[in-house]
Design a protein around this motif. Structure first.
Motif: not given
Length: 414
Positions: A42-66
């Motif tokens: 069973t694999l779980c894919y997790i996404g979120g916010y990274n540096k490429h985002a609108p102003p004020g919307g950046a996050g610490n993620g790297q991409g889609i983690a498996i």
């Protein structure tokens, strides 16, 4: 780009720390989970916010983690990360799990300041992602996407763009340019609802239309969208041949001004819809006519107990696999609400439990329904709970998964 981990070394390390249920010695008795076929994962894919985002919307993620899920403990073991994607804050799988679709919550994909949607094929042996193509979402800063029930279109909710985009799915799983983009309009709404929890200073953006979720009803006959900026729930039909949306007989219903309807979940029979309102942290229970698409509110219930005071914003809503319980997440209040579903579809709040982390947004059940996972954006972690299907209770299992700014999940069994 994919960054691999040494799964074997990680498992051995986890075993040494006591967090992985491996045998105490290589020659000792095999653990209980050995009954699961060796090739079944069973694999779980997790996404979120990274540096490429609108102003004020950046996050610490790297991409889609498996991650690989330990189906005994619920723990998540890192496998790899697809890094070449901007802020994949919502992802979803096709019904046959051959393709994964991820939006990028951005406003600089093209000269029109649209966001984008990326199509991936999924390797059914390894779970790795292979990018097929990237297209416009049809509006700025998309927040949600889903695959239509018929399987021929991806539906996208463009939050800042105030629109719903319809993207055709090609035979190879890639996406075509939008066949329709519908923009919502309506009167200006207040930032806060009158029926807020006491002391709630949190606000929702009501500067215009902000579509927060779009999906088909269980029959696939209608497309439903929550507009958190206009405080409306819209209903359309989708012409599968042309990819065009057409308003239903009753094109929308108005909810409490300022309440910000965000996400929804349908009962299995498609006759009841649970609409989660972000700003006042309420669930609106409404009947849904699968012949006409008509929505009629029947009940409104809070996602926090009567003892709660302070700021909170509701985020996600789920129905348990057996249909007996509804769960909702509360950001700022950092809690999970548990509701019992009555014979008539009505809800009764039976518990409110701590997320054990900060700003929990998305929630998801694993494919077996044994565990519920919560993506905690501000604490850069995923927490998980063992689900009691009989009582609806959530038992925190003390597994924290470190991941930057998580906001979305998808599961795959291989």
């Amino acid at each position: 780009m994919t960054m691999p981990f040494s799964r074997r070394n990680l498992l051995l390390a986890l075993a040494a720390s006591g967090t992985a249920p491996l045998a105490s010695s290589l020659t000792g008795p095999r653990p209980a989970r050995a009954a699961i076929p060796a090739m079944s994962r069973t694999l779980c894919y997790i996404g979120g916010y990274n540096k490429h985002a609108p102003p004020g919307g950046a996050g610490n993620g790297q991409g889609i983690a498996i991650f690989e899920m330990n189906r005994v403990t619920g723990g998540l073991i890192p496998v790899s990360t697809f890094m070449d994607i901007a802020s994949p804050s919502f992802i979803t799988m096709s019904a046959d799990s051959r393709f994964l679709y991820a939006l990028s919550e951005i406003d600089d994909f093209n000269a029109d300041h649209d966001g984008s949607v990326t199509a991936f094929s999924v390797d059914r042996t390894s779970g790795e992602l292979n990018r097929l193509n990237v297209v416009s979402s049809g509006g700025a800063v998309p927040a949600h996407l889903s695959v239509h029930r018929a399987g021929h279109h991806v539906l996208v909710a463009n939050y800042v763009g105030g629109s719903v985009g319809v993207l055709p799915i090609r035979p190879d799983g890639s996406l075509g340019e939008p066949t329709d983009v519908v923009h919502n309009t309506g009167p200006h709404m207040p930032e806060r609802a009158e029926d807020n929890p006491p002391g709630n200073f949190a606000i929702s953006d009501h500067s215009g239309s902000h579509v927060h979720m779009v999906a088909s009803d269980p029959s696939g006959r209608f497309v439903v969208a929550c507009d958190a900026g206009l405080d409306r729930v819209y209903v359309w039909t989708l012409d599968l041949a042309s990819g065009k949306l057409r308003p239903a007989a009753t094109p929308f219903i108005n909810l409490i001004p300022g309440s910000a309807p965000r996400h929804f979940a349908f009962s299995k029979d498609g006759r009841t819809i649970y609409i989660l309102c972000e700003q006042d942290s309420k669930v609106v229970v409404a009947s849904f006519d699968p012949r006409t698409g008509a929505l009629v509110p029947q009940q409104k219930v809070s996602t926090v107990t009567s003892y709660f005071q302070g700021s909170t914003l509701a985020a996600e809503i789920l129905i348990s696999p057996n249909g007996r319980y509804v769960y909702a997440s509360n950001r700022l209040g950092d809690s999970l609400a548990i509701f019992r579903v009555g014979p008539d579809g009505s809800l009764t709040l039976i518990d409110e439990v701590w997320m054990h982390a900060d700003y929990g947004r998305a929630m998801v059940f694993d494919p077996s329904g044994t565990f519920l996972y919560c993506a905690n954006q501000r604490s850069d972690s995923v927490t998980s709970f063992r689900v009691n299907p009989e009582t609806g209770a959530l038992d925190f299992n003390w597994h924290f998964t470190a991941i930057g700014s998580p906001t979305t999940f998808a599961f795959l069994q291989i």
